[in-house]
Design a protein around this motif. Structure first.
Motif: not given
Length: 306
Positions: A30-34, A58-60
């Motif tokens: 999972l992305s760090a931003a999300a 979308r990245d988050a």
């Protein structure tokens, strides 16, 4: 609840590098931003939400707001975000209670609200509107061996579960975002989770493939306003917590949008021409228009029976 969401807080103030945050993120890519955007926040007493970013980044993005209702018998969650977010939801829940998650309620079929159902296993009781179960059964995520994760219980018009401070009422009022949208009411807390029947302050996403209807949307919202009593706080699909007056405004917005679209179509305007001429943001302060054209297209298609 800041002491319970250290990772999200540290990311917010930039105290960790992206690499450091990624190292503390769940081991699911999972992305760090999300992960940073997915916080647990108290709404009232024993009700919390596991948040996420809006749909624009979308990245988050992790999916819709997940309600966490702590009862004497265990934890009820409403919506499970995208696939891969089950462990994050569980980790956030553990910061406020040691009780097990016993029940999932899905407001509707979409994968950003049902995506992590399977993570919680077959022993968890899952409840949806009967049309939503039909819609979910068509999803690849619930086909084959995964059909075992389809909801165990459905209802048609209304279902009450629990009692007293633990009571939850489920309502269905008709087509809108889909044809199986559930309004989840926590009566003792005067609070309702309504998923993507009120996702944001913009034109709605009308999923006609799953029975959604822009023509019925304002009518369905009006039925909810008249049929649900003693609620003052609203948890929507992809926005911060709002109030009952905001829902009343959103119903009027959808009614005005439908009237404007019907008039544009009757005047012979194309979808592009209608989109260029319809702007409700002046009348409805704080509203956006990024989803207007898509909603107009869906309503045009519905009016012409496409």
């Amino acid at each position: 609840m800041n002491r319970f969401i250290v990772l999200g807080w540290l990311m917010a103030v930039g105290a960790l590098s992206m690499a450091g945050a990624a190292a503390q993120a769940p081991q699911t890519g999972l992305s760090a931003a999300a992960v940073a955007a997915t916080k647990i926040e108290k709404v009232k007493d024993n009700l919390f939400i596991v948040t996420g970013s809006g749909t624009a980044n979308r990245d988050a993005f992790s999916g819709g707001n997940t309600a966490v209702f702590v009862t004497d018998a265990g934890v009820v969650i409403v919506d499970t975000k995208l696939a891969g977010w089950g462990q994050v939801i569980l980790d956030r829940v553990k910061t406020v209670t040691n009780k097990p998650i016993t029940t999932i309620i899905n407001t509707h079929t979409h994968g950003d609200h049902t995506g992590s159902n399977a993570f919680f296993g077959k022993s968890v009781d899952t409840i949806v509107h009967e049309n939503t179960k039909t819609n979910m059964a068509r999803m690849d995520a619930f086909k084959g061996d995964n059909a075992k994760f389809l909801p165990k219980r459905t209802y048609r018009d209304k279902l009450s579960m629990g009692a007293g401070k633990d009571q939850i009422d489920l309502y269905y009022f008709g087509r809108g975002h889909t044809d199986g949208d559930t309004f989840v009411v926590f009566p003792a807390l005067r609070t309702m989770h309504m998923g993507d029947m009120f996702p944001w302050k913009d034109a709605p996403f009308l999923d006609r493939n799953n029975g959604g209807s822009g023509v019925e949307m304002p009518k369905t919202l009006d039925k909810a306003l008249k049929g649900i009593k003693n609620v003052d706080t609203i948890v929507g699909g992809h926005q911060p917590v709002v109030q009952w007056k905001d829902l009343q405004e959103y119903q009027r917005f959808n009614a005005d949008l439908l009237t404007a679209v019907e008039a544009a179509k009757k005047a012979g305007k194309s979808v592009d021409e209608a989109a260029a001429s319809i702007d409700l943001t002046t009348k409805y302060a704080g509203y956006e228009s990024t989803r207007t054209k898509a909603a107009i297209q869906a309503i045009y298609d519905e009016l012409t029976k496409k």
